[in-house]
Design a protein around this motif. Structure first.
Motif, PDB file in Angstrom:
ATOM      1  N   LYS A   1     -26.551 -13.212   5.637  1.00  0.00           N
ATOM      2  CA  LYS A   1     -25.557 -13.520   4.595  1.00  0.00           C
ATOM      3  C   LYS A   1     -25.391 -15.049   4.503  1.00  0.00           C
ATOM      4  CE  LYS A   1     -24.504  -9.056   5.621  1.00  0.00           C
ATOM      5  NZ  LYS A   1     -25.204  -8.260   6.662  1.00  0.00           N
TER       6      LYS A   1
ATOM      7  N   ASP B   1     -16.596 -11.893  14.001  1.00  0.00           N
ATOM      8  CA  ASP B   1     -17.754 -11.485  13.208  1.00  0.00           C
ATOM      9  C   ASP B   1     -17.919 -12.627  12.213  1.00  0.00           C
ATOM     10  OD1 ASP B   1     -19.429 -10.638  11.163  1.00  0.00           O
ATOM     11  OD2 ASP B   1     -19.033  -8.539  11.615  1.00  0.00           O
TER      12      ASP B   1
ATOM     13  N   SER C   1     -24.639 -11.739  11.431  1.00  0.00           N
ATOM     14  CA  SER C   1     -25.756 -11.288  10.615  1.00  0.00           C
ATOM     15  C   SER C   1     -26.194 -12.503   9.818  1.00  0.00           C
ATOM     16  CB  SER C   1     -25.311 -10.161   9.679  1.00  0.00           C
ATOM     17  OG  SER C   1     -26.339  -9.941   8.729  1.00  0.00           O
TER      18      SER C   1
ATOM     19  N   GLN D   1     -31.021  -8.731  13.743  1.00  0.00           N
ATOM     20  CA  GLN D   1     -30.001  -8.894  12.703  1.00  0.00           C
ATOM     21  C   GLN D   1     -28.643  -8.656  13.335  1.00  0.00           C
ATOM     22  OE1 GLN D   1     -31.881  -5.844   9.984  1.00  0.00           O
ATOM     23  NE2 GLN D   1     -29.783  -5.078   9.868  1.00  0.00           N
ATOM     24  N   GLY D   2     -27.582  -8.577  12.510  1.00  0.00           N
ATOM     25  CA  GLY D   2     -26.231  -8.522  13.057  1.00  0.00           C
ATOM     26  C   GLY D   2     -25.984  -7.350  13.984  1.00  0.00           C
ATOM     27  N   ARG D   3     -26.471  -6.179  13.609  1.00  0.00           N
ATOM     28  CA  ARG D   3     -26.151  -5.002  14.423  1.00  0.00           C
ATOM     29  C   ARG D   3     -26.810  -5.055  15.798  1.00  0.00           C
ATOM     30  NH1 ARG D   3     -28.211  -1.139   9.741  1.00  0.00           N
ATOM     31  NH2 ARG D   3     -27.544  -2.998   8.659  1.00  0.00           N
TER      32      ARG D   3
ATOM     33  N   ARG E   1     -18.683  -1.949  -4.734  1.00  0.00           N
ATOM     34  CA  ARG E   1     -18.907  -3.371  -4.447  1.00  0.00           C
ATOM     35  C   ARG E   1     -20.056  -3.910  -5.295  1.00  0.00           C
ATOM     36  NH1 ARG E   1     -20.938  -5.272   1.424  1.00  0.00           N
ATOM     37  NH2 ARG E   1     -22.901  -4.617   0.510  1.00  0.00           N
TER      38      ARG E   1
ATOM     39  N   ASN F   1     -15.231  -7.746   4.951  1.00  0.00           N
ATOM     40  CA  ASN F   1     -16.159  -7.120   4.008  1.00  0.00           C
ATOM     41  C   ASN F   1     -15.544  -5.890   3.340  1.00  0.00           C
ATOM     42  OD1 ASN F   1     -18.346  -6.014   2.691  1.00  0.00           O
ATOM     43  ND2 ASN F   1     -19.720  -6.051   4.439  1.00  0.00           N
TER      44      ASN F   1
ATOM     45  N   THR G   1     -26.219  -5.459  -2.238  1.00  0.00           N
ATOM     46  CA  THR G   1     -25.732  -6.205  -1.073  1.00  0.00           C
ATOM     47  C   THR G   1     -26.084  -7.681  -1.200  1.00  0.00           C
ATOM     48  OG1 THR G   1     -25.896  -6.412   1.336  1.00  0.00           O
ATOM     49  CG2 THR G   1     -27.855  -5.620   0.200  1.00  0.00           C
TER      50      THR G   1
END
Ligand code: F0G
Length: 492
Positions: free
Chosen positions: A267, A224, A264, A108-110, A414, A195, A59
């Motif tokens: 990144k 997002d 998030s 974080q993002g979530r 990925r 993504n 990731t």
């Protein structure tokens, strides 16, 4: 073919705009060690220990290298429970670069997705978006909503060369509004870049048009913004009229068409932890702060330490510097181009944060229900110690109504490139291993579940090869000594 002079010119246009001050040694492993590690990890790259990984392309999330300025910022952490100085720095950076009025920090993002979904989605609502993201869709469904994919059809075709494959299909958007009514649509969820679709961008023209349709019907748009900086770079380089605008200006304009964003920070913002929700609406901001204090932490830290907020504020500034984005996306392209030249099927065009290998085309002999991308990611690790991530049927999960496995059109592995971490030589080793696997692809076996978690199953699921004990049976593992020699020649 480009001559040596031309190659040099190309390289100069995107060489890394930094030099290395600290190094983290990597452990080399042998083929037999990796085979053992893969079995212990249940053929799921998420379950490997990172010290057994040579090049970690799992990731780009939380894996960036911070700059010396960011590390200096860490020393300026004001670890007060309330009203930390660093919160105000972050608040200013988000206002300056993203342009929203209210910042609610989250771990974080979530965390941001959870707050937003609980606040604005009611049971029975529908949330249209340009392809799902795993945690985003989970929180939308958890709040009683249903995600509807309205991305353009080209996004589901790995070979389509559309420059903005992340675009929303305006007809699909209008159809969802006609079918369900605007009152059932709490917001449109706009991912920049997309993504799950290979890191593909959305054009400014599309964002503007989607915004126009939403305004007409009184529907909000939430961005997002996780990789919105990378999206801005694609707009600059691909969309006529933006070539002379800065990445920062394009980012600001992108956000101006939306009502807020989930982020998030792990990144684009170049930090190892953190995120935020940012909104313009006073009422949503107030309700979000209430939720923040319950689920994340006080509304002036939201689960981050003061030093984390400082590093993120500086990271936001650094992220929009054009030299940085050019080199970041240049490195991803460099890997992608090597694979394309060797005929390896990859998602085209090459996306912003990684190269996505088309596992369905790579392993046509493995049936769709034997998790081709999961199998290919496992085989890649065994071959060279490169860790990638499945983004296909395992990630897609099960249909809410039928309980059947969703079989998405895209079955991808990925290769996600952390920011400012790996060198071109690491990209070369990765490409060599994948090209090698491509040549012996018939030896890769499919997988079946031995354990399937209920939620976000890809993180913790376990598998075993179908009808074999190895996921990659290319004869290298027959004798331990031979296998070590073989691995050494490949990896070291
Ligand atoms: N949105 C997008 C587009 C993401 O890629 C991610 C995370 C999130 C939201 C959730 O953010 O992890 O900070 O809670 N993506 C990571 C990945 C996990 O590997 O793609 P988070």
């Amino acid at each position: 073919m480009a001559g040596p002079c031309e190659l040099k010119r190309q390289r100069r246009s995107w060489a890394e705009p930094y030099k290395i001050k600290v190094v983290e040694p990597l452990k080399m492993t042998s083929r037999s060690q990796r085979e053992r590690a893969m079995v212990e990890a249940g053929f799921n790259t998420f379950l490997l220990n990172s010290e057994d990984v040579y090049i970690d392309l799992l990731t780009d999330s939380g894996t960036s290298a911070m700059s010396d300025r960011q590390w200096a910022g860490m020393m300026m952490g004001d670890e007060a429970y309330a009203g930390s100085r660093n919160f105000h720095c972050l608040d200013k950076a988000v206002k300056d670069f993203y342009g929203y009025r209210h910042l609610i920090p989250t771990h974080q993002g979530r965390g941001a997705e959870h707050i937003l979904s609980q606040l604005v989605i009611k049971p029975g609502d529908v949330v249209p978006g340009n392809m799902y993201f795993t945690t985003t869709r989970f929180h939308q469904e958890h709040a009683g909503g249903r995600f509807v994919d309205i991305i353009i059809d080209e996004a589901h075709d790995p070979t389509a060369a559309h420059p903005f494959k992340g675009n929303i299909d305006l007809e699909k958007l209008r159809r969802v509004i006609d079918e369900h009514g605007a009152e059932k649509i709490p917001y449109v969820c706009l991912h920049t870049t997309v993504n799950m679709g290979g890191g593909q961008p959305v054009s400014m023209a599309n964002i503007r048009e989607v915004s126009g349709i939403c305004r007409e019907h009184g529907i909000r748009i939430f961005l997002d913004a996780t990789r919105a900086v990378e999206n801005a770079y694609f707009i600059k380089t691909r969309e006529p009229g933006y070539e002379n605008r800065s990445v920062a200006e394009i980012l600001h304009e992108t956000c101006s068409y939306t009502d807020g964003c989930t982020m998030s920070g792990k990144k684009d913002c170049l930090v190892n932890i953190g995120g935020f929700l940012a909104v313009n609406d006073d009422g949503i901001a107030d309700a979000a702060r209430n939720m923040c204090v319950v689920y994340e932490g006080l509304h002036t830290y939201g689960g981050m330490a003061g030093r984390d907020m400082q590093a993120m504020a500086i990271g936001i500034e650094e992220s929009v510097e054009s030299d940085h984005v050019r080199a970041r996306i240049g490195q991803v392209e460099y890997l992608g181009e090597q694979l394309m030249e060797a005929g390896v099927p990859v998602m085209r065009p090459i996306g912003g944060h990684g190269v996505f290998v088309d596992a369905a085309a790579f392993l046509p002999h493995v049936p769709a229900d034997q998790f081709r991308a999961q199998a290919l990611a496992a085989a890649l690790y065994v071959d060279s110690g490169v860790r990638a991530m499945e983004r296909g049927a395992v990630s897609a999960g099960r249909d809410l109504d039928t309980g059947e496995n969703r079989i998405p059109k895209l079955e991808l592995v990925r290769l996600t490139i952390p920011r400012r971490v790996y060198t071109q030589a690491h990209m070369d080793v990765t490409a060599e291993s994948i090209i090698d696997l491509w040549q012996k692809r018939s030896q890769v076996r499919g997988l079946k579940f031995t354990y399937e978690p209920d939620q976000l199953r890809f993180f913790r699921a376990r598998f075993e090869p179908v009808g074999a004990d190895k996921v990659l049976d290319d004869g290298c593992g027959c004798a331990a000594s031979q296998s070590e020699a073989c691995a050494a020649s490949r990896v070291s």
